[in-house]
Enzyme design. Structure first.
Site, PDB file in Angstrom:
ATOM      1  CD  GLU A  44       5.624   2.249  -5.035  1.00  0.00           C
ATOM      2  OE1 GLU A  44       4.519   1.674  -4.973  1.00  0.00           O
ATOM      3  OE2 GLU A  44       5.948   3.165  -4.258  1.00  0.00           O
ATOM      4  CG  HIS A  45       6.395  -1.245  -9.791  1.00  0.00           C
ATOM      5  ND1 HIS A  45       5.416  -1.619 -10.678  1.00  0.00           N
ATOM      6  CD2 HIS A  45       6.463   0.108  -9.840  1.00  0.00           C
ATOM      7  CE1 HIS A  45       4.900  -0.530 -11.254  1.00  0.00           C
ATOM      8  NE2 HIS A  45       5.517   0.530 -10.745  1.00  0.00           N
ATOM      9  CG  ASP A  47       1.948  -4.960  -5.330  1.00  0.00           C
ATOM     10  OD1 ASP A  47       2.688  -4.824  -6.314  1.00  0.00           O
ATOM     11  OD2 ASP A  47       0.839  -4.387  -5.235  1.00  0.00           O
ATOM     12  CB  SER A  78     -18.887   9.736  -8.411  1.00  0.00           C
ATOM     13  OG  SER A  78     -18.287   9.792  -9.686  1.00  0.00           O
ATOM     14  CG  LEU A 136      -1.611  10.007  -3.523  1.00  0.00           C
ATOM     15  CD1 LEU A 136      -1.984  11.366  -2.954  1.00  0.00           C
ATOM     16  CD2 LEU A 136      -0.332   9.476  -2.861  1.00  0.00           C
ATOM     17  CB  SER A 138      -8.408   7.771  -6.006  1.00  0.00           C
ATOM     18  OG  SER A 138      -8.031   7.522  -7.352  1.00  0.00           O
ATOM     19  CD  GLU A 174      -7.212  -1.389  -8.885  1.00  0.00           C
ATOM     20  OE1 GLU A 174      -6.101  -0.868  -9.061  1.00  0.00           O
ATOM     21  OE2 GLU A 174      -7.938  -1.141  -7.892  1.00  0.00           O
ATOM     22  CG  ASP A 186      -2.706   0.295  -3.998  1.00  0.00           C
ATOM     23  OD1 ASP A 186      -1.606   0.403  -3.431  1.00  0.00           O
ATOM     24  OD2 ASP A 186      -2.899   0.588  -5.188  1.00  0.00           O
TER      25      ASP A 186
END
Length: 394
Positions: A44-45, A47, A78, A136, A138, A174, A186
């Site tokens: 985690e953290h 990448d 959506s 997660l 999305s 992103e 991700d």
């Protein structure tokens, strides 16, 4: 009673998104594409520090129905709302909400030559079973489903090399349009995972390696705990952590992937942030070694150590996540940690098969006793596959 988030089948999501597309646009789409969310087992953290991560694709997916246009307009619909704008006007911060993740993909694919410069626009409808705000991924599922759709429709490559290029576009979408300074883990797993495998993501060179990860044969399962504490990456905290890591690396004169000793960092905050990254990369290597030896039950302490590091050195946990981890461990979990960017979102717990309901009940009771929002749960026994075309002719 514990609330469980079930994954919907591709066919059920496809039927739902077809209804939305037809209802909003009055015609049929050219196809439906799906991409999974992800949960990160460990790593985690790291990448954005050229580190190693070990994410797993979820069985929970986001689907998009897409039809091409000729007037230069992008229309997105959506359950979160509607957005319409000109393709040529997509820019950092425009749009400013959930549609930025879709518009950003169009912008990045055009910029990288994966769509023609005279791309005529698209109608896009979205449905999802990936919990929003749960950490997660999305957003990456949304990006990757559209990227694969547009590549498929335009005749672009969708083999592994093509998917790597699409993942890079999704990261730029992103970072540059949605203004969320995330790394690329991700998108890599959403587009390049393999069924029944975790995916070792090497952020130094962008390489990915499928790693067999089947818990059923080991008598284990992975419990995902959505704390419902809002998971937000665009409020500045994530960017601050990333800036600290980059400053620490610059001060040490090397990527934290190569560092073993952070004592030369005199600033206590930078030292703590760097210590987490260095130790977390080491934990990923240990997890890989244990998995290779079939010693899955020994993963637990490494997961818990990861949480302690994220809580104390990286300071990205929160009361809801700490409560979930503490309660899961007290209920007999072999190990537990927060997963994702932090500041809310989800935790995971490695548990014995058949113990999910009992552990979930203890976690729920722990949240209630502390006056926290009641969590909900997902149980994973096997790993899902990557983004895929559900239907070309609808």
């Amino acid at each position: 009673m514990s609330e469980w988030v079930e994954s919907a089948s591709d066919s059920a999501l496809a039927a739902s998104v077809l209804d939305r597309f037809r209802g909003q646009f009055g015609t049929d789409p050219e196809g439906v594409w799906a991409a999974p969310g992800r949960v990160n087992l460990i790593g985690e953290h790291v990448d954005y520090a050229q580190g190693l991560s070990l994410p797993i694709a979820l069985p929970h997916s986001t689907v998009v129905a897409v039809g091409r246009r000729r007037d230069g307009m992008l229309r997105c619909r959506s359950g979160l709302g509607a957005w319409t704008g000109r393709v040529d006007e997509i820019a950092p911060g425009n749009p400013s909400d959930w549609a930025a993740y879709l518009a950003g993909v169009v912008w990045a694919m055009r910029r990288d030559g994966l769509l023609d410069s005279d791309f005529g626009g698209a109608d896009v409808a979205v449905e999802s079973s990936v919990p929003i705000g749960a950490g997660l991924s999305s957003s990456a599922a949304l990006e990757c489903a559209l990227a694969l759709a547009l590549a498929d429709l335009s005749g672009g490559p969708t083999d592994d090399a093509g998917r790597a290029a699409l993942a890079a576009c999704c990261v730029r979408a992103e970072n540059d349009i949605a203004l969320a300074p995330t790394g690329g883990m991700d998108q890599a797993v959403s587009l390049r995972a393999e069924d029944g495998h975790a995916l070792l993501v090497d952020s130094r060179d962008g390489g990915v390696t499928p790693v067999p990860f089947e818990l059923v044969g080991e008598g284990l399962a992975l419990l995902v705990i959505d704390t419902r504490a809002p998971h937000r990456l665009v409020d500045g905290q994530y960017a601050q952590r990333r800036a600290s890591v980059e400053e620490a690396a610059a001060t040490l004169g090397a990527s934290l992937r190569e560092v073993t000793d952070v004592s030369a960092l005199t600033d206590p905050v930078l030292r703590s942030r760097a210590r987490h990254v260095v130790s977390e990369i080491g934990r990923v290597r240990e997890v890989l070694s244990l998995m290779d030896s079939g010693r899955y039950r020994e993963l637990g302490p490494l997961l818990t150590a990861s949480h302690v590091s994220l809580r104390d050195d990286y300071e990205v946990s929160c009361p809801e996540l700490d409560c979930a981890v503490d309660s899961a461990l007290a209920a007999g979990a072999l190990g537990s940690r927060m997963t994702g960017g932090g500041f809310g979102g989800s935790a995971i717990a490695l548990i014995d098969a058949g113990a999910a309901e009992r552990v979930a009940a203890e976690v729920l009771a722990g949240a209630r006793s502390r006056g926290l929002t009641e969590p909900r749960f997902l149980e994973l026994r096997a790993c899902a596959g990557p983004a895929r075309r559900v239907s070309r002719t609808c």
